[in-house]
Design a protein around this motif. Structure first.
Motif, PDB file in Angstrom:
ATOM      1  N   GLY A   1       0.848  -1.183   0.000  1.00  0.00           N
ATOM      2  CA  GLY A   1       0.000   0.000   0.000  1.00  0.00           C
ATOM      3  C   GLY A   1       0.879   1.227   0.000  1.00  0.00           C
ATOM      4  O   GLY A   1       1.929   1.247   0.641  1.00  0.00           O
ATOM      5  N   THR A   2       0.464   2.251  -0.716  1.00  0.00           N
ATOM      6  CA  THR A   2       1.282   3.450  -0.867  1.00  0.00           C
ATOM      7  C   THR A   2       0.880   4.530   0.125  1.00  0.00           C
ATOM      8  O   THR A   2      -0.299   4.825   0.289  1.00  0.00           O
ATOM      9  N   LEU A   3       1.887   5.108   0.770  1.00  0.00           N
ATOM     10  CA  LEU A   3       1.721   6.313   1.579  1.00  0.00           C
ATOM     11  C   LEU A   3       2.337   7.450   0.783  1.00  0.00           C
ATOM     12  O   LEU A   3       3.528   7.407   0.461  1.00  0.00           O
ATOM     13  N   ALA A   4       1.533   8.444   0.436  1.00  0.00           N
ATOM     14  CA  ALA A   4       2.024   9.573  -0.355  1.00  0.00           C
ATOM     15  C   ALA A   4       1.174  10.798  -0.066  1.00  0.00           C
ATOM     16  O   ALA A   4       0.070  10.692   0.472  1.00  0.00           O
ATOM     17  N   ASP A   5       1.694  11.963  -0.441  1.00  0.00           N
ATOM     18  CA  ASP A   5       0.917  13.190  -0.321  1.00  0.00           C
ATOM     19  C   ASP A   5       1.082  14.001  -1.594  1.00  0.00           C
ATOM     20  O   ASP A   5       1.665  13.538  -2.565  1.00  0.00           O
ATOM     21  N   GLY A   6       0.556  15.203  -1.610  1.00  0.00           N
ATOM     22  CA  GLY A   6       0.657  16.066  -2.775  1.00  0.00           C
ATOM     23  C   GLY A   6      -0.679  16.215  -3.465  1.00  0.00           C
ATOM     24  O   GLY A   6      -1.570  15.381  -3.296  1.00  0.00           O
ATOM     25  N   PRO A   7      -0.836  17.277  -4.256  1.00  0.00           N
ATOM     26  CA  PRO A   7      -2.101  17.517  -4.961  1.00  0.00           C
ATOM     27  C   PRO A   7      -2.466  16.332  -5.855  1.00  0.00           C
ATOM     28  O   PRO A   7      -1.680  15.915  -6.695  1.00  0.00           O
TER      29      PRO A   7
END
Length: 189
Positions: free
Chosen positions: A26-32
């Motif tokens: 599972g991916t943990l990411a942020d950003g628009p």
């Protein structure tokens, strides 16, 4: 004691209607339009008569980012009974929408716990002591969590990972506070 995750998935703003229930990671990411979050559910076989001294969720996470690798992760309890086969950025179950996309509203999740930082490939340990204590106090059958982050993008092993030791685990330090039986004695120091 260690407890294996009994349900997990992740949700992603970049593909808001997609489900990832059988993903190996599972991916943990942020950003628009790039945010993604993990949903984890662990069995809770504890009651208000048990004392949870410490509780942590242990995740094995990796990144291939060439720049800064720092990740700051947050965890909160889930207020919705999400279904991994249907959970997405916009819905928590079949035809059931989050109050706010990404499980962002108070009806969807609790307040974020203090953050934890990861600076490279390895173990991400999230302190969930107060969340587990609240679940035990209310005799909840499970501990349902959401993990969010900012910083570098990481992939964390999920329950489908081939290496069983890489799968999400709930680590608990507990004591059972059952009442003493008839005829029990208590000695003073």
């Amino acid at each position: 004691s260690y407890h294996a995750v009994n349900a997990d998935t992740y949700i992603s703003a970049s593909s808001p209607g997609s489900t990832y229930n059988t993903s190996v990671s599972g991916t943990l990411a942020d950003g628009p339009s790039q945010a993604s979050r993990l949903l984890l559910r662990f069995p809770m076989n504890f009651t208000a008569s048990d004392t949870i001294h410490e509780a942590s969720v242990v995740l094995q996470c990796t990144t291939d980012v060439l720049g800064p690798t720092e990740l700051t992760a947050y965890v909160a309890n889930m207020n919705r009974a999400w279904n991994g086969s249907h959970a997405s950025w916009i819905a928590y179950a079949s035809n059931q929408l989050w109050s706010s996309a990404g499980a962002e509203a108070a009806a969807d999740r609790g307040e974020w716990e203090p953050p934890t930082t990861l600076t490279g490939n390895g173990t991400l340990t999230l302190n969930v002591t107060s969340l587990a204590q609240n679940a035990a106090r209310s005799n909840a059958g499970n501990l349902s969590l959401i993990v969010s982050s900012f910083g570098a993008s990481y992939d964390c092993a999920m329950s489908e990972a081939l290496n069983a030791s890489s799968r999400p685990q709930l680590m608990l330090d507990t004591t059972n506070n059952t009442a003493a039986s008839s005829g029990a004695t208590v000695a003073t120091d």
